[in-house]
Design a protein around this motif. Structure first.
Motif, short mmCIF file in Angstrom:
data_model
loop_
_atom_site.label_atom_id
_atom_site.label_comp_id
_atom_site.label_asym_id
_atom_site.label_seq_id
_atom_site.Cartn_x
_atom_site.Cartn_y
_atom_site.Cartn_z
N ASN A 128 -2.03 7.68 36.23
CA ASN A 128 -1.32 8.59 35.31
C ASN A 128 0.12 8.87 35.72
O ASN A 128 0.66 9.92 35.38
N LEU A 129 0.73 7.96 36.45
CA LEU A 129 2.16 8.09 36.76
C LEU A 129 2.98 7.40 35.68
O LEU A 129 2.51 6.47 35.03
N ARG A 130 4.20 7.82 35.53
CA ARG A 130 5.11 7.14 34.61
C ARG A 130 5.63 5.84 35.22
O ARG A 130 6.03 4.94 34.50
N ASN A 131 5.63 5.78 36.53
CA ASN A 131 6.05 4.56 37.21
C ASN A 131 5.07 3.44 36.90
O ASN A 131 3.87 3.67 36.80
N ASN A 132 5.58 2.23 36.78
CA ASN A 132 4.74 1.07 36.55
C ASN A 132 4.29 0.52 37.90
O ASN A 132 4.88 -0.41 38.44
N THR A 133 3.24 1.12 38.44
CA THR A 133 2.80 0.74 39.78
C THR A 133 2.23 -0.68 39.81
O THR A 133 2.32 -1.34 40.84
N ALA A 134 1.67 -1.13 38.70
CA ALA A 134 1.17 -2.51 38.66
C ALA A 134 2.33 -3.49 38.86
O ALA A 134 2.22 -4.45 39.62
N LEU A 135 3.45 -3.22 38.22
CA LEU A 135 4.64 -4.07 38.39
C LEU A 135 5.20 -3.94 39.81
O LEU A 135 5.60 -4.94 40.41
N MET A 136 5.18 -2.74 40.34
CA MET A 136 5.68 -2.54 41.70
C MET A 136 4.83 -3.32 42.71
O MET A 136 5.37 -3.96 43.62
N LEU A 137 3.51 -3.29 42.54
CA LEU A 137 2.62 -4.06 43.41
C LEU A 137 2.83 -5.55 43.24
O LEU A 137 2.85 -6.31 44.21
N SER A 138 3.01 -5.97 42.01
CA SER A 138 3.27 -7.38 41.73
C SER A 138 4.56 -7.83 42.42
O SER A 138 4.59 -8.88 43.07
N ASN A 139 5.61 -7.05 42.29
CA ASN A 139 6.88 -7.39 42.94
C ASN A 139 6.73 -7.45 44.46
O ASN A 139 7.26 -8.34 45.12
N LEU A 140 5.97 -6.50 45.01
CA LEU A 140 5.73 -6.48 46.45
C LEU A 140 4.99 -7.75 46.88
O LEU A 140 5.36 -8.39 47.86
N TYR A 141 3.96 -8.11 46.14
CA TYR A 141 3.20 -9.32 46.47
C TYR A 141 4.11 -10.54 46.49
O TYR A 141 4.07 -11.34 47.44
N PHE A 142 4.95 -10.70 45.48
CA PHE A 142 5.80 -11.88 45.41
C PHE A 142 6.88 -11.87 46.49
O PHE A 142 7.32 -12.93 46.95
N ARG A 143 7.30 -10.70 46.94
CA ARG A 143 8.23 -10.63 48.08
C ARG A 143 7.53 -11.07 49.36
O ARG A 143 8.10 -11.82 50.17
#
Length: 156
Positions: A128-143
């Protein structure tokens, strides 16, 4: 976590490579490589078992990165040079072309800290956060994957 589906085969090889590479007498180097391996394993197992985002975030670690920075570890011991176009296997990582491994690990550390902070600020969950945590995790994984790909790559 559909974005992880296509990369499971190569991910197994990267994790195995990191385990082999971490067989060194340099303690800082070994810790950073093992932490990178650990974090990639968190994503792999999180995908295979459909763990929620909160579980993934809770198991990601960045202690070795912070320790290496404190000890003034030279990340070029892992791989010298800059990320070149031929190191980038995932199109979304093009923005990191020209970066050093130290710059990339700084960004990885920053993202792990941000995710943990969001989780703590929201009562221990990222739901229930406004942040897109799925995208943040995805970006972290690809880094993380880019760091491993770069370390594994041969010099051209």
């Amino acid at each position: 976590m559909e974005w992880l589906k296509a990369g499971l085969g190569p991910l197994e090889k990267l994790i195995s490579f990191l385990q082999t590479k971490s067989a060194t007498n340099d303690v800082q180097k070994k810790q950073v490589l093992r932490e990178l391996q650990h974090n990639l394993n968190v994503f792999k197992n999180g995908y295979l078992n459909s763990f929620p985002e909160d579980t993934l975030i809770g198991h990601l670690t960045n202690d070795a990165y912070k320790s290496a920075i404190t000890a003034n570890f030279k990340f070029n011991k892992l791989k010298a040079g800059k990320i070149e176009p031929y190191h980038i296997l995932d199109e979304r990582n093009r923005r990191y072309q020209g970066w050093s491994l130290e710059e990339l690990f700084d960004k990885i550390d920053e993202k792990i800290e941000e995710l943990r902070t969001l989780q703590r600020m929201n009562g221990g969950t990222v739901k229930n956060l406004r942040n897109n945590t799925a995208l943040m995790l995805s970006n972290l994984y690809f880094r993380l994957k880019l760091a491993a790909d770069f370390i594994q790559s041969e010099i051209k």
